[in-house]
Design an enzyme around this catalytic site. Structure first.
Site, PDB file in Angstrom:
ATOM      1  N   GLY A  94     109.740  99.854 -18.564  1.00 58.93           N
ATOM      2  CA  GLY A  94     109.941  99.667 -17.120  1.00 58.93           C
ATOM      3  C   GLY A  94     111.399  99.428 -16.792  1.00 58.93           C
ATOM      4  O   GLY A  94     111.975  98.417 -17.181  1.00 58.93           O
ATOM      5  N   GLY A 111     112.573  98.894 -13.823  1.00 52.71           N
ATOM      6  CA  GLY A 111     112.628  98.311 -12.484  1.00 52.71           C
ATOM      7  C   GLY A 111     113.512  97.066 -12.511  1.00 52.71           C
ATOM      8  O   GLY A 111     114.358  96.895 -13.400  1.00 52.71           O
ATOM      9  N   PHE A 112     113.288  96.181 -11.526  1.00 52.83           N
ATOM     10  CA  PHE A 112     114.145  95.001 -11.415  1.00 52.83           C
ATOM     11  C   PHE A 112     114.071  94.114 -12.653  1.00 52.83           C
ATOM     12  O   PHE A 112     115.084  93.625 -13.138  1.00 52.83           O
ATOM     13  CB  PHE A 112     113.744  94.193 -10.176  1.00 52.83           C
ATOM     14  CG  PHE A 112     114.145  94.857  -8.901  1.00 52.83           C
ATOM     15  CD1 PHE A 112     115.461  94.851  -8.490  1.00 52.83           C
ATOM     16  CD2 PHE A 112     113.210  95.494  -8.106  1.00 52.83           C
ATOM     17  CE1 PHE A 112     115.849  95.465  -7.307  1.00 52.83           C
ATOM     18  CE2 PHE A 112     113.579  96.107  -6.921  1.00 52.83           C
ATOM     19  CZ  PHE A 112     114.901  96.093  -6.520  1.00 52.83           C
ATOM     20  N   GLY A 113     112.855  93.886 -13.174  1.00 50.43           N
ATOM     21  CA  GLY A 113     112.697  92.992 -14.321  1.00 50.43           C
ATOM     22  C   GLY A 113     113.250  93.598 -15.605  1.00 50.43           C
ATOM     23  O   GLY A 113     114.051  92.982 -16.317  1.00 50.43           O
ATOM     24  N   GLU A 161     107.937  95.881   8.619  1.00 55.84           N
ATOM     25  CA  GLU A 161     109.100  96.777   8.649  1.00 55.84           C
ATOM     26  C   GLU A 161     108.683  98.207   8.993  1.00 55.84           C
ATOM     27  O   GLU A 161     109.355  98.886   9.792  1.00 55.84           O
ATOM     28  CB  GLU A 161     109.841  96.695   7.306  1.00 55.84           C
ATOM     29  CG  GLU A 161     110.509  95.328   7.163  1.00 55.84           C
ATOM     30  CD  GLU A 161     111.144  95.052   5.805  1.00 55.84           C
ATOM     31  OE1 GLU A 161     112.057  94.237   5.751  1.00 55.84           O
ATOM     32  OE2 GLU A 161     110.715  95.614   4.788  1.00 55.84           O
ATOM     33  N   ASP A 189     106.222  91.943 -11.522  1.00 60.62           N
ATOM     34  CA  ASP A 189     104.970  92.073 -10.770  1.00 60.62           C
ATOM     35  C   ASP A 189     103.738  92.190 -11.655  1.00 60.62           C
ATOM     36  O   ASP A 189     102.623  92.114 -11.147  1.00 60.62           O
ATOM     37  CB  ASP A 189     105.028  93.346  -9.889  1.00 60.62           C
ATOM     38  CG  ASP A 189     105.853  93.145  -8.644  1.00 60.62           C
ATOM     39  OD1 ASP A 189     106.439  92.050  -8.493  1.00 60.62           O
ATOM     40  OD2 ASP A 189     105.917  94.084  -7.824  1.00 60.62           O
ATOM     41  N   ALA A 212     111.445  91.030  -5.833  1.00 61.28           N
ATOM     42  CA  ALA A 212     112.504  91.433  -6.758  1.00 61.28           C
ATOM     43  C   ALA A 212     113.223  90.237  -7.418  1.00 61.28           C
ATOM     44  O   ALA A 212     113.442  90.260  -8.639  1.00 61.28           O
ATOM     45  CB  ALA A 212     113.493  92.330  -6.029  1.00 61.28           C
TER      46      ALA A 212
END
Ligand SMILES: Cc1cc2nc3c(=O)[nH]c(=O)nc-3n(C[C@H](O)[C@H](O)[C@H](O)COP(=O)(O)OP(=O)(O)OC[C@H]3O[C@@H](n4cnc5c(N)ncnc54)[C@H](O)[C@@H]3O)c2cc1C
Length: 432
Positions: A20, A22-24, A180, A309, A325
């Site tokens: 992954g 992603g952010f992590g 949003e 997540d 995040a």
């Protein structure tokens, strides 16, 4: 196993596999710099995605390349990091191998799972084709095409009921993403599109935001939630609170005793973790998130960690760490520190503690709310803060400049440059 001679002694170079980007996952890689491990970063996509601005791609405000960056380029100056484009499908914990969908395997000494989450439909998976969620660039460009196509079809529709259905947009779930999306669709219909259409008045578009709970932006201070609701209503959004959607079909939604006919329905109500818990056969919460140990390792497997997540862990106040995040980033940094300590033969760091720095949500193009606990902001000032914070977290000067220009253009000229229908209209009609 390679050798590491960086410390003057020869020791086997450990192989850390991170799944992954992603952010992590990226934080794990970043904070393992200089530790003397070989790292393989596996992702099913070749890019890192800044999900907090994905709704702006879905609503034609930004282009995909402004919020996504090739992972390979992000780690190109780290010779010890290899990048693999592949989809993980399981873990052989005994053999210490990650399994990929093409049948290949990657051996690890330490494995970090940072595979995130997707939207969850609370047991109503059959709603997904009619009410797609937003998680990937494909989701966003498809949603954008769908929204823009609805206006195009309405322009050519002479039947007034059908035209009204085409101009009805339902967003389910009033968390930050739902708020949003609803606010930006309203802006699109009221500010950007009116001069471009001849047969329809796009001001007539109906945007509904339906939330089961009593407030929009659950988790924010009550006065900010109330402000957000009022701001949405001023934009023309119909906010429906305290109603659970009980039916979603190709033709619309049902909640309470109301049936709303709508051609565009968007799901922003729930998430479901990646299947990492089932790969490992370990306990998970009701959203599929792994119940990790206090050091974010997997119960019974100190050599496997999970972050972001895809995990469930309590914050110091006893509430679950939110799926946002900063939590994924803090988890990634923490796991890198645990690995570093272990390899250096030092005692383990104190258990993971999440620090909540604050929450921000945009409402339409000129307002936002910011809740930092000790200070709460709303209105245009919060919008500027929201903008600066998001610009700061983007990757690279080019993306920052591009996004600033796009936002200023929208702010002052009402023009959204990414108004492209990039999907086959016939395929879109089949999905919604
Ligand atoms: C629309 C939207 C808006 C959001 N807005 C905000 C916001 O305003 N503020 C905020 O803080 N947070 C926001 N979030 C939440 C935030 O984006 C997540 O909490 C964060 O991305 C979690 O980081 P992660 O590393 O756990 O997972 P992700 O960032 O999702 O990364 C997971 C990575 O794993 C890869 N992957 C998944 N499965 C596999 C597999 N089987 N094999 C290989 N690779 C795999 C994916 O391709 C992805 O790159 C938003 C999320 C969404 C969807």
């Amino acid at each position: 196993m390679e050798n590491d001679t960086s410390q003057g002694t020869v020791r086997p170079r450990r192989h850390v596999v991170v799944v992954g980007g992603g952010f992590g996952g990226l934080q794990v890689v970043e904070h393992l710099k200089g530790v003397g491990v070989a790292i393989t970063l596996v992702d099913q996509r070749n890019y890192h995605l800044f999900q907090p601005l994905l709704y702006q791609v879905a609503t034609a405000s930004l282009t995909a390349s402004e919020i996504a960056w090739p992972i390979r380029a992000m780690v190109h100056n780290r010779p010890e990091v290899s990048t693999v484009l592949g989809t993980a499908t399981g873990v052989d914990v005994k053999a210490r191998q990650l399994l990929l969908d093409d049948g290949s395997t990657i051996s690890y000494d330490i494995l970090v799972l940072a595979t995130g989450a997707r939207h969850g439909y609370f047991g109503h998976d059959d709603w997904e084709p009619f009410a797609p969620g937003l998680k990937t660039i494909e989701d966003a460009t498809q949603m954008r095409s769908h929204i823009l196509l609805a206006f195009e079809q309405a322009e050519r529709e002479s039947d007034l009921d059908r035209r009204a259905a085409l101009l009805t947009f339902v967003v389910i779930g009033a968390g930050p993403t739902g708020v949003e999306l609803a606010g930006t669709i309203a802006d699109l219909a009221r500010d950007t599109l009116p001069p471009d259409f001849r047969a329809i008045d796009t001001h007539m578009a109906r945007v509904l935001l339906i939330e089961a709970g009593p407030h929009v932006l659950p988790g924010y201070a009550d006065d900010l939630s109330d402000y957000a609701r009022r701001a949405l209503e001023q934009l023309g959004v119909e906010v429906v609170l305290g109603h659970t959607v009980t039916e979603v079909t190709a033709g619309g939604v049902k909640f309470g005793d109301q049936n709303v006919t709508a051609s565009t329905i968007i799901w922003a109500a729930g998430v479901r973790a990646s299947p990492a818990a089932s790969w490992l056969g370990v306990p998970a919460d009701r959203n599929g998130r792994i119940l990790v140990e206090p050091d974010l390792s997997i119960p019974g497997h100190p050599e496997i960690f999970a972050v972001g997540d895809t995990i469930s862990i309590a914050a110091p106040d006893g509430k679950p760490v939110p799926g946002i995040a900063p939590a994924a980033k803090q988890g990634g940094r923490y796991v890198a520190s645990v690995i570093r300590s272990r390899l250096d033969g030092k005692s383990a760091p104190a258990p993971f503690q999440y620090h909540h720095d604050g929450s921000l949500a945009q409402i339409g193009k000129r307002r936002a709310v910011a809740d930092f606990g000790w200070i709460k902001l709303r209105g245009p000032i919060a919008w500027w803060l929201w903008g600066i914070a998001h610009i700061y977290f983007l990757v690279g000067v080019r993306a920052r400049l591009g996004v600033v220009l796009s936002w200023l253009w929208i702010h002052f000229r009402n023009q959204r440059s990414a108004r492209l229908i990039t999907h086959d209209p016939q395929q879109l009609d089949k999905t919604n």
